[in-house]
Design an enzyme around this catalytic site. Structure first.
Site, PDB file in Angstrom:
ATOM      1  CB  CYS A 141      66.136 -47.196 -31.557  1.00 22.17           C
ATOM      2  SG  CYS A 141      64.960 -48.378 -32.200  1.00 22.17           S
ATOM      3  CB  CYS A 193      66.991 -50.915 -32.041  1.00 22.79           C
ATOM      4  SG  CYS A 193      66.524 -49.547 -33.416  1.00 22.79           S
TER       5      CYS A 193
END
Length: 97
Positions: free
Chosen positions: A22, A25
């Site tokens: 991600c 993230c």
């Protein structure tokens, strides 16, 4: 470890749900690290890798990453999804302390 904290701690627990794949993230990591450092000794911070622990994420109702959940005295008191400004994380933690 999260379950023990959840049941035993009177501090605010900040849980970050993330995935290694991600992009947002990775963007969030240094932002949140600075905010967590500001509250050292006042909160517990836990990171959950949704790839490694999908059951925990599913039980928490997490459908996307990054998601930050806030727990106090066994209750979920808040949630932030996606990447926010550092001030928003700081304000959320301050409000739930």
């Amino acid at each position: 470890a999260l379950r023990k904290l959840y049941h035993d701690s009177d501090r605010l627990i900040v849980v970050k749900y993330a995935s290694p794949l991600c992009g947002p993230c990775h963007t969030l990591k240094p932002i949140l690290a600075k905010v967590v450092d500001e509250f050292d000794g006042k909160i517990h911070y836990v990171e959950i890798d949704v790839e490694q622990d999908p059951d925990i994420a599913e039980a928490a109702g997490v459908v996307g990453t990054p998601t930050i959940q806030f727990f106090k005295l066994k209750d979920k008191v808040g949630e932030l999804k996606g990447v926010k400004q550092k001030s928003q994380y700081r304000e959320a933690i301050q409000a739930y302390l």
